[in-house]
Design a protein around this motif. Structure first.
Motif, PDB file in Angstrom:
ATOM      1  N   TRP A 247       0.860  -1.177   0.000  1.00 23.95           N
ATOM      2  CA  TRP A 247       0.000   0.000   0.000  1.00 23.95           C
ATOM      3  C   TRP A 247       0.900   1.232   0.000  1.00 23.95           C
ATOM      4  O   TRP A 247       2.068   1.164   0.389  1.00 23.95           O
ATOM      5  N   GLY A 248       0.354   2.341  -0.453  1.00 23.48           N
ATOM      6  CA  GLY A 248       1.148   3.562  -0.506  1.00 23.48           C
ATOM      7  C   GLY A 248       0.286   4.809  -0.510  1.00 23.48           C
ATOM      8  O   GLY A 248      -0.843   4.797  -1.011  1.00 23.48           O
ATOM      9  N   VAL A 249       0.817   5.871   0.062  1.00 18.18           N
ATOM     10  CA  VAL A 249       0.153   7.172   0.095  1.00 18.18           C
ATOM     11  C   VAL A 249       1.132   8.199  -0.463  1.00 18.18           C
ATOM     12  O   VAL A 249       2.329   8.178  -0.152  1.00 18.18           O
ATOM     13  N   MET A 250       0.631   9.084  -1.303  1.00 19.74           N
ATOM     14  CA  MET A 250       1.458  10.116  -1.923  1.00 19.74           C
ATOM     15  C   MET A 250       1.009  11.484  -1.412  1.00 19.74           C
ATOM     16  O   MET A 250      -0.160  11.853  -1.544  1.00 19.74           O
ATOM     17  N   LYS A 251       1.927  12.206  -0.806  1.00 20.90           N
ATOM     18  CA  LYS A 251       1.633  13.554  -0.307  1.00 20.90           C
ATOM     19  C   LYS A 251       2.345  14.560  -1.187  1.00 20.90           C
ATOM     20  O   LYS A 251       3.578  14.576  -1.276  1.00 20.90           O
ATOM     21  N   LEU A 252       1.572  15.391  -1.865  1.00 19.58           N
ATOM     22  CA  LEU A 252       2.123  16.462  -2.697  1.00 19.58           C
ATOM     23  C   LEU A 252       2.359  17.671  -1.801  1.00 19.58           C
ATOM     24  O   LEU A 252       1.408  18.330  -1.359  1.00 19.58           O
ATOM     25  N   HIS A 253       3.611  17.944  -1.517  1.00 16.37           N
ATOM     26  CA  HIS A 253       3.973  19.005  -0.587  1.00 16.37           C
ATOM     27  C   HIS A 253       4.090  20.329  -1.336  1.00 16.37           C
ATOM     28  O   HIS A 253       4.764  20.408  -2.366  1.00 16.37           O
ATOM     29  N   HIS A 259      -1.174  21.200   1.034  1.00 15.40           N
ATOM     30  CA  HIS A 259      -0.701  19.863   0.709  1.00 15.40           C
ATOM     31  C   HIS A 259      -1.883  18.978   0.288  1.00 15.40           C
ATOM     32  O   HIS A 259      -2.971  19.090   0.837  1.00 15.40           O
ATOM     33  N   HIS A 260      -1.619  18.130  -0.682  1.00 15.42           N
ATOM     34  CA  HIS A 260      -2.638  17.194  -1.140  1.00 15.42           C
ATOM     35  C   HIS A 260      -2.160  15.765  -0.890  1.00 15.42           C
ATOM     36  O   HIS A 260      -1.011  15.429  -1.202  1.00 15.42           O
ATOM     37  N   VAL A 261      -3.036  14.935  -0.352  1.00 10.75           N
ATOM     38  CA  VAL A 261      -2.694  13.547  -0.047  1.00 10.75           C
ATOM     39  C   VAL A 261      -3.565  12.629  -0.889  1.00 10.75           C
ATOM     40  O   VAL A 261      -4.801  12.781  -0.919  1.00 10.75           O
ATOM     41  N   LYS A 262      -2.928  11.709  -1.593  1.00 10.19           N
ATOM     42  CA  LYS A 262      -3.661  10.774  -2.448  1.00 10.19           C
ATOM     43  C   LYS A 262      -3.180   9.352  -2.179  1.00 10.19           C
ATOM     44  O   LYS A 262      -1.974   9.112  -2.051  1.00 10.19           O
ATOM     45  N   MET A 263      -4.109   8.438  -2.089  1.00 13.80           N
ATOM     46  CA  MET A 263      -3.773   7.027  -1.920  1.00 13.80           C
ATOM     47  C   MET A 263      -3.408   6.442  -3.276  1.00 13.80           C
ATOM     48  O   MET A 263      -4.095   6.681  -4.277  1.00 13.80           O
ATOM     49  N   LEU A 264      -2.312   5.699  -3.334  1.00 10.72           N
ATOM     50  CA  LEU A 264      -1.967   5.008  -4.573  1.00 10.72           C
ATOM     51  C   LEU A 264      -2.966   3.887  -4.826  1.00 10.72           C
ATOM     52  O   LEU A 264      -3.231   3.066  -3.943  1.00 10.72           O
ATOM     53  N   THR A 265      -3.518   3.853  -6.028  1.00  6.26           N
ATOM     54  CA  THR A 265      -4.507   2.833  -6.345  1.00  6.26           C
ATOM     55  C   THR A 265      -3.801   1.512  -6.672  1.00  6.26           C
ATOM     56  O   THR A 265      -2.587   1.467  -6.928  1.00  6.26           O
ATOM     57  N   GLU A 266      -4.582   0.459  -6.691  1.00  5.21           N
ATOM     58  CA  GLU A 266      -4.031  -0.845  -7.049  1.00  5.21           C
ATOM     59  C   GLU A 266      -3.496  -0.831  -8.477  1.00  5.21           C
ATOM     60  O   GLU A 266      -2.452  -1.432  -8.779  1.00  5.21           O
ATOM     61  N   GLY A 267      -4.201  -0.124  -9.381  1.00  8.00           N
ATOM     62  CA  GLY A 267      -3.742  -0.023 -10.759  1.00  8.00           C
ATOM     63  C   GLY A 267      -2.405   0.703 -10.868  1.00  8.00           C
ATOM     64  O   GLY A 267      -1.538   0.304 -11.655  1.00  8.00           O
ATOM     65  N   GLN A 268      -2.222   1.763 -10.101  1.00  9.79           N
ATOM     66  CA  GLN A 268      -0.955   2.494 -10.128  1.00  9.79           C
ATOM     67  C   GLN A 268       0.185   1.638  -9.600  1.00  9.79           C
ATOM     68  O   GLN A 268       1.286   1.625 -10.157  1.00  9.79           O
ATOM     69  N   ARG A 269      -0.068   0.897  -8.522  1.00  7.42           N
ATOM     70  CA  ARG A 269       0.977   0.026  -7.969  1.00  7.42           C
ATOM     71  C   ARG A 269       1.351  -1.074  -8.965  1.00  7.42           C
ATOM     72  O   ARG A 269       2.522  -1.432  -9.118  1.00  7.42           O
TER      73      ARG A 269
END
Length: 287
Positions: A247-253, A259-269
């Motif tokens: 699993w992964g979370v991406m924080k755009l600083h 700041h924007h926080v987005k969860m990495l989707t299964e498709g992206q992984r």
């Protein structure tokens, strides 16, 4: 007359009660306890047995000794383990037991030959040159080549009005892949001022600093920002983590404090994994 007085006084003195220890002066009581230490020892042993028979509640103050037994009490302990005894056989003190049967040695060798390396779950991932199990024929249907010659997952778009994050690479004239790149597209109704991306992968942070971020507008109220940057040796742990994460979370600083926080989707992984695998199968150089 004298004999009469003696007779009258004597019974009075003999009839005075002696009382028990609790009615005596404390000084006298201490003397009695010294003469009968078995009484105090019996009390202490009883208190000790009560403490041992129950599990005491943990105390907030580690220095709190309320209710604890103090003083010297003889406790009958179990038989101590003889450290000189090995597998039922005794050896002399200072002497090591080294002889093993062939069966014991074979079992020990088998245990030592086992691979006890930890998996990537529960620790920060580091770059590892693991073999690729897929083939080019299996992976290629999931990729597309853009007009500029960049190869990336066919499920992502390069349009500036989208939100994407993915790996890509271009092919060299000799047919080998060029450097692996990390691409990110951001689009929203407010400018971001992106200066770093913090990936939280399986609980650990990996920070990526883009060297150049492009900015623009899709419309009057919609803004986009993007970068397309070559990955270097310092980024290899991040590359491996993105391609192998659960699993992964991406924080755009943002430099503007937004700041924007987005969860990495299964498709992206999955795209991260497949792109790295295809890149390596085509001969791409990985750090």
């Amino acid at each position: 007359m004298i004999w009469l007085l003696v007779w009258l006084v004597a019974p009075v003195g003999m009839a005075c009660p002696t009382g028990d220890d609790d009615d005596k002066d404390p000084v006298v009581q201490r003397d009695v306890r010294r003469l009968h230490p078995e009484r105090e020892r019996a009390k202490a042993m009883k208190k000790l047995q009560e403490q041992l028979s129950r599990k005491a509640e943990p105390k907030a103050d580690p220095w709190d000794t309320t209710g604890e037994l103090w003083g010297s009490v003889d406790v009958v302990r179990g038989e101590a383990i003889d450290s000189t005894a090995v597998a039922g056989r005794r050896v002399k003190p200072g002497q090591q037991h080294t002889s093993k049967t062939p069966e014991e040695q074979a079992a020990l060798d088998a245990l030592l030959a086992e691979d006890y390396s930890l998996t990537d779950i529960g620790r920060r991932m580091r770059w590892r040159d693991v073999p690729v199990t897929a083939t080019i024929d299996q992976l290629m249907p999931g990729f597309a080549v853009s007009a500029s010659g960049d190869c990336a997952s066919k499920y992502v778009t390069w349009e500036r009005g989208s939100n994407e994050v993915f790996f890509s690479f271009a092919n060299n004239p000799d047919g080998t892949p060029g450097p692996l790149r990390l691409c990110l597209l951001y689009c929203a109704d407010d400018p971001l001022g992106l200066d770093q991306v913090i990936f939280t992968i399986d609980g650990f942070d990996y920070t990526f600093y883009p060297s150049q971020v492009e900015q623009g507008k899709v419309s009057e109220d919609v803004y986009w920002e993007a970068f397309d940057q070559v990955l270097k040796n310092d980024d290899r742990d991040l590359v491996y983590a993105l391609a192998h994460c659960h699993w992964g979370v991406m924080k755009l600083h943002s430099s503007r404090g937004i700041h924007h926080v987005k969860m990495l989707t299964e498709g992206q992984r999955t795209d991260f994994t497949n792109t790295l695998d295809l890149y390596r199968l085509l001969g791409g150089v990985c750090f």
